[in-house]
Scaffold this active site. Structure first.
Site, PDB file in Angstrom:
ATOM      1  N   ASP A   1       4.735  -1.171  12.978  1.00  0.00           N
ATOM      2  CA  ASP A   1       4.824  -1.912  11.733  1.00  0.00           C
ATOM      3  C   ASP A   1       5.334  -3.321  12.025  1.00  0.00           C
ATOM      4  OD1 ASP A   1       6.124  -3.019   9.260  1.00  0.00           O
ATOM      5  OD2 ASP A   1       5.373  -1.129   8.416  1.00  0.00           O
TER       6      ASP A   1
ATOM      7  N   ARG B   1       0.839  -1.198   0.000  1.00  0.00           N
ATOM      8  CA  ARG B   1       0.000   0.000   0.000  1.00  0.00           C
ATOM      9  C   ARG B   1       0.870   1.242   0.000  1.00  0.00           C
ATOM     10  NH1 ARG B   1      -2.839   0.936   5.940  1.00  0.00           N
ATOM     11  NH2 ARG B   1      -0.960   1.407   7.123  1.00  0.00           N
TER      12      ARG B   1
ATOM     13  N   ASP C   1       8.465  -4.581   9.854  1.00  0.00           N
ATOM     14  CA  ASP C   1       9.723  -3.938  10.219  1.00  0.00           C
ATOM     15  C   ASP C   1      10.243  -4.452  11.570  1.00  0.00           C
ATOM     16  OD1 ASP C   1       9.709  -2.514   7.905  1.00  0.00           O
ATOM     17  OD2 ASP C   1       9.113  -0.608   8.804  1.00  0.00           O
TER      18      ASP C   1
ATOM     19  N   THR D   1      -1.308   7.362   0.634  1.00  0.00           N
ATOM     20  CA  THR D   1      -2.742   7.225   0.378  1.00  0.00           C
ATOM     21  C   THR D   1      -3.364   5.993   1.029  1.00  0.00           C
ATOM     22  OG1 THR D   1      -2.420   5.936  -1.657  1.00  0.00           O
ATOM     23  CG2 THR D   1      -2.405   8.344  -1.855  1.00  0.00           C
TER      24      THR D   1
END
Length: 212
Positions: free
Chosen positions: A204, A106, A207, A110
């Site tokens: 995340d 993604r 990560d 946005t």
């Protein structure tokens, strides 16, 4: 019709999630605790696949239990890259399961997802699917993955979506479009923030699991 979402609950999950949510937890510890948590999630997902009742003989009598599908009738599909970590726990629990890959990313500005790559078994249309992605945030990646599976002939009722952490917005979006898809998660948090991250969340996942 299946329930929109099934949330796992246990003291083990609470402990493991506490370590994973802590921003000060280092990469190695995060990955170790995540693997333990995802093994529990994988086992639950496997147990929710269709089964038949079977009677077995114990050393002291008989027992009526359950027999699962053969592993070759099931495909664990990863939404790369974070989903790879969860697929590996499914494979560790059930080595004979088939594996598929979907690369969906993604846009960080946005939050709109895009499908870049897919590699699925040629006969996936007849299979049950454990769709794996640790995070269900906006639901965009999950929707795109489910659509890719449906285009290959997989029945929505044959899809179980496994994720570590979800939020109401993502669950509602997926369930509204695909009510037959079962969702199994370890926790459902409060909401999304303005950056489309889950709150309180854990950051995340990819990560933190892979070290950046």
């Amino acid at each position: 019709m299946v329930t929109a979402v099934h949330t796992l609950e246990s003291r083990a999950i609470t402990h493991l999630m506490t370590v994973m949510r802590d921003a000060s937890t280092p990469h190695e510890a995060f990955a170790a605790h995540a693997r333990r948590l995802m093994r529990l999630l994988a086992e639950e997902g496997i147990a929710c696949l269709p089964h038949t009742r079977i009677e077995v003989t114990t050393p002291c009598g008989t027992f009526v239990g359950e027999k699962l599908l053969v592993a070759s009738a099931v495909c664990a599909v990863s939404i790369m890259r974070a989903g790879d970590s969860l697929v590996e726990e499914v494979r560790a629990a059930w080595p004979g399961v088939r594996v598929g890959k979907l690369l969906i990313q993604r846009d960080e500005q946005t939050a709109i997802p895009r499908l870049f790559y897919e590699k699925l078994p040629a006969d996936i249309a007849r299979m049950h699917v454990l769709l794996c992605d640790p995070m269900l945030a906006t639901g965009g990646s999950a929707m795109m993955a489910i659509d890719a599976l449906l285009k290959r002939g997989v029945r929505a009722a044959f899809i179980i979506f496994l994720n570590v952490l979800s939020c109401p917005e993502g669950i509602a979006r997926v369930h509204a479009a695909h009510p037959a898809v079962q969702i199994i998660t370890c926790a459902t948090d409060e909401r999304l923030n303005e950056r489309k991250f889950i709150v309180p969340g854990l950051g995340d996942f990819g990560d933190r699991f892979y070290g950046g």
